[in-house]
Design an enzyme around this catalytic site. Structure first.
Site, PDB file in Angstrom:
ATOM      1  N   ASP A   1      30.665   2.301   9.486  1.00 59.39           N
ATOM      2  CA  ASP A   1      31.415   1.152   9.997  1.00 59.39           C
ATOM      3  C   ASP A   1      32.890   1.506   9.838  1.00 59.39           C
ATOM      4  O   ASP A   1      33.412   1.506   8.709  1.00 59.39           O
ATOM      5  CB  ASP A   1      31.072  -0.135   9.234  1.00 59.39           C
TER       6      ASP A   1
ATOM      7  N   GLN B   1      35.369   1.918   6.414  1.00 57.75           N
ATOM      8  CA  GLN B   1      34.907   0.871   5.500  1.00 57.75           C
ATOM      9  C   GLN B   1      33.532   1.143   4.881  1.00 57.75           C
ATOM     10  O   GLN B   1      33.324   0.944   3.694  1.00 57.75           O
ATOM     11  CB  GLN B   1      34.867  -0.461   6.239  1.00 57.75           C
TER      12      GLN B   1
ATOM     13  N   ARG C   1      27.429 -10.409   4.706  1.00 57.44           N
ATOM     14  CA  ARG C   1      28.883 -10.279   4.609  1.00 57.44           C
ATOM     15  C   ARG C   1      29.238  -9.570   3.302  1.00 57.44           C
ATOM     16  O   ARG C   1      28.395  -9.432   2.415  1.00 57.44           O
ATOM     17  CB  ARG C   1      29.564 -11.657   4.646  1.00 57.44           C
ATOM     18  N   SER C   2      30.501  -9.204   3.174  1.00 59.20           N
ATOM     19  CA  SER C   2      30.901  -8.510   1.936  1.00 59.20           C
ATOM     20  C   SER C   2      30.944  -9.474   0.745  1.00 59.20           C
ATOM     21  O   SER C   2      30.785  -9.057  -0.397  1.00 59.20           O
ATOM     22  CB  SER C   2      32.233  -7.805   2.124  1.00 59.20           C
TER      23      SER C   2
ATOM     24  N   LYS D   1      21.493  -4.828   7.733  1.00 57.46           N
ATOM     25  CA  LYS D   1      22.598  -4.240   6.966  1.00 57.46           C
ATOM     26  C   LYS D   1      23.031  -5.244   5.899  1.00 57.46           C
ATOM     27  O   LYS D   1      23.509  -6.316   6.244  1.00 57.46           O
ATOM     28  CB  LYS D   1      23.752  -3.950   7.936  1.00 57.46           C
TER      29      LYS D   1
ATOM     30  N   LYS E   1      25.910 -11.759  12.668  1.00 63.55           N
ATOM     31  CA  LYS E   1      26.254 -12.409  11.399  1.00 63.55           C
ATOM     32  C   LYS E   1      26.306 -13.912  11.650  1.00 63.55           C
ATOM     33  O   LYS E   1      27.234 -14.389  12.327  1.00 63.55           O
ATOM     34  CB  LYS E   1      27.630 -11.948  10.930  1.00 63.55           C
TER      35      LYS E   1
ATOM     36  N   GLU F   1      30.272  -3.946  -1.645  1.00 62.74           N
ATOM     37  CA  GLU F   1      28.905  -4.051  -1.132  1.00 62.74           C
ATOM     38  C   GLU F   1      27.926  -3.142  -1.858  1.00 62.74           C
ATOM     39  O   GLU F   1      26.841  -2.864  -1.359  1.00 62.74           O
ATOM     40  CB  GLU F   1      28.880  -3.788   0.371  1.00 62.74           C
TER      41      GLU F   1
ATOM     42  N   GLU G   1      30.011   1.682  13.988  1.00 62.48           N
ATOM     43  CA  GLU G   1      30.371   0.276  14.214  1.00 62.48           C
ATOM     44  C   GLU G   1      31.892   0.145  14.340  1.00 62.48           C
ATOM     45  O   GLU G   1      32.628   0.793  13.598  1.00 62.48           O
ATOM     46  CB  GLU G   1      29.852  -0.519  13.013  1.00 62.48           C
TER      47      GLU G   1
HETATM   48  O1  LIG Z   1      32.456  -5.444   8.454  1.00 68.96           O
HETATM   49  C1  LIG Z   1      31.294  -5.707   8.136  1.00 68.96           C
HETATM   50  O2  LIG Z   1      30.377  -5.306   8.827  1.00 68.96           O
HETATM   51  C2  LIG Z   1      30.995  -6.590   6.941  1.00 68.96           C
HETATM   52  C3  LIG Z   1      29.834  -6.051   6.161  1.00 68.96           C
HETATM   53  O3  LIG Z   1      30.009  -4.690   5.816  1.00 68.96           O
HETATM   54  O4  LIG Z   1      32.125  -6.755   6.119  1.00 68.96           O
HETATM   55  P1  LIG Z   1      32.814  -8.192   6.034  1.00 68.96           P
HETATM   56  O5  LIG Z   1      31.775  -9.144   5.601  1.00 68.96           O
HETATM   57  O6  LIG Z   1      33.946  -8.033   5.043  1.00 68.96           O
HETATM   58  O7  LIG Z   1      33.314  -8.483   7.411  1.00 68.96           O
HETATM   59 MG   LIG Z   2      31.745  -4.387  10.363  1.00 65.83          MG
END
Ligand SMILES: O=C(O)[C@@H](CO)OP(=O)(O)O
Ligand SMILES: [Mg+2]
Length: 430
Positions: A243, A164, A367-368, A389, A338, A206, A286
């Site tokens: 990640d 990702q 978040r994305s 991040k 998060k 992102e 990650e």
């Molecule tokens: O997986 C992640 O770490 C986040 C940020 O890159 O993505 P998402 O907000 O889509 O979970």
């Molecule tokens: Mg992640």
């Protein structure tokens, strides 16, 4: 003395970086002081996360947030009216009790986290100080080590690449400012390489490039070349951070790598990632395995945790209890934090503190799906998290956060330290 009791909380629908509705909460105190914040939204979500309240039907593809806004305007506003703004924990506890569900499905995780963050903004405004300072008080803090995406893949780029996030970290930089400078050099060099190769497809969710690679290794090779082209030394000045977001393509011990047409079991994944660790200067990985594969996590961390940061994101979902269990089992050595996975700032902070107590690396993360809201930058500094991040250069909802850290660093002058190598748990252990 101004009256710091809550007068009202309002919810409003605003829009995020993917064109989806999201929730803004605005807290007004009796003194007239206000604080507001916007909930972000993930695409690759862990099953244990707080649930957003979204409205069904066809409106905005069933993603509307009318009910979450109504929850703020009615229940939340009534429940918090008259409470003093001073005690975030008490206010968050009130929200948690009011919702009454484990997964935050009644009021909505989005309504709760927007309110929780707006309460902090109101408190900082009432005290007339920046949010990070409101959190840190007189404690000394250092600027976070940024983890910034160069290529996006997985759920953020129509799964064009299995992994990702291909990111870099600049732990040898002297300051946050310099780390951002080096990262920009690598980002521009990577863009030039993709253009030359004809593999540039656009920008991922992102802000990293959306490339047409034919293997995950090709992405890593291009990243290495970009670091060299930027005139930086891979492994010494700049490291790679991935990640894998393995829950997106792994279940029940099977991992389907679509790009490479391979199907692996846990051991196969551990071996493949171990091979990458041998060949590339990877400092952090990650979610190397899926959230339903705790024994895989344990084996991976046992094998590689002494030379690499192993982060739990979907695996830990910003939950202090899970962080504690993971520390006991030895399944990760770092936790992604998060706030919207948890539902309130107090719970997110508890996950961070639990991680720190276990000697973990702690990474505050956006978040994305994001907005201009920069709360996350202040949390990373004020909680002295060590790492941050939030995505990359081609998207202003990401740059708003990085630029905010630049402002904070500047405001501290010579007092502003930088976490650098110390942010990484395996380096501290040396
Ligand atoms: O997986 C992640 O770490 C986040 C940020 O890159 O993505 P998402 O907000 O889509 O979970
Ligand atoms: Mg992640």
């Amino acid at each position: 003395m101004s009256d710091n009791r809550i007068e009202q909380v309002r919810g409003r629908r605003v829009w995020d970086s993917r064109g989806r509705p999201t929730v803004e909460a605005e807290v007004r105190l009796r003194s007239g002081v206000r604080g507001r914040a916007i909930a972000p939204a993930g695409a690759s979500t862990g099953t244990g996360e707080a649930l957003d309240l979204r409205d069904g039907g066809t409106r905005f593809a069933g993603m509307d947030v009318g009910r979450a806004c109504a929850a703020i305007n009615e229940e939340i506003s009534t429940a918090l009216a008259g409470w003093d703004i001073a005690d975030q924990q008490a206010l968050d506890d009130r929200l948690i009790a009011l919702d009454g569900t484990r997964e935050r499905s009644r009021l909505g995780g989005n309504a709760m986290v927007a309110t929780s963050m707006a309460l902090l903004h109101a408190r900082a405004a009432a005290h007339d100080r920046p949010l990070w300072r409101e959190l840190a008080g007189e404690r000394k803090v250092r600027m976070p080590l940024p983890e910034i995406q160069i290529f996006g893949g997985g759920a953020h780029a129509a799964r064009r690449v299995d992994v990702q996030d291909f990111m870099i970290m600049c732990p040898a930089a002297r300051s946050f400012t310099q780390a951002l400078e080096w990262t920009a050099e690598v980002y521009l060099a990577a863009g030039a390489l993709l253009k030359k190769a004809g593999t540039l497809q656009g920008v991922a969710d992102e802000g990293g490039y959306w490339p047409a690679f034919s293997s995950n290794e090709q992405a890593l090779d291009t990243l290495m070349q970009a670091i060299l082209d930027a005139g930086l030394r891979p492994g010494e000045e700049v490291g790679i951070s991935l990640d894998i977001a393995a829950s997106e393509f792994g279940r029940n011990g099977r991992y389907e790598l679509a790009l490479e047409g391979r199907s692996l079991d846990s051991d196969g994944m551990i071996e493949m990632l171990g091979g990458w660790l041998e060949r590339y200067p990877i400092l952090s990985i990650e979610d190397p395995l899926a959230e339903d594969d705790p024994s895989g996590f344990r084996r991976f961390c046992e094998a590689h945790g002494a030379r690499c940061q192993v982060i739990g994101d979907d695996f830990l979902v910003t939950n202090a209890g899970r962080v504690r269990a993971a520390a006991e089992a030895g399944s990760v050595n770092a936790v992604l934090v998060k706030p919207n996975q948890a539902g309130t700032l107090s719970e997110a902070h508890a996950a961070l503190v639990t991680g720190k107590a276990a000697g973990f690396g702690t990474i505050v993360s956006a978040r994305s799906g994001e907005t201009e809201d920069v709360t996350i930058a202040h949390l990373a500094v004020g909680w002295n998290a060590g790492q941050l991040k939030v995505g990359s250069f081609s998207r202003s909802e990401r740059m708003a956060k990085w630029n905010e850290v630049l402002r904070i660093e500047e405001s501290l002058g010579s007092e502003a330290g930088f976490w650098g190598w110390d942010a990484l748990p395996f380096r501290r252990a040396r």
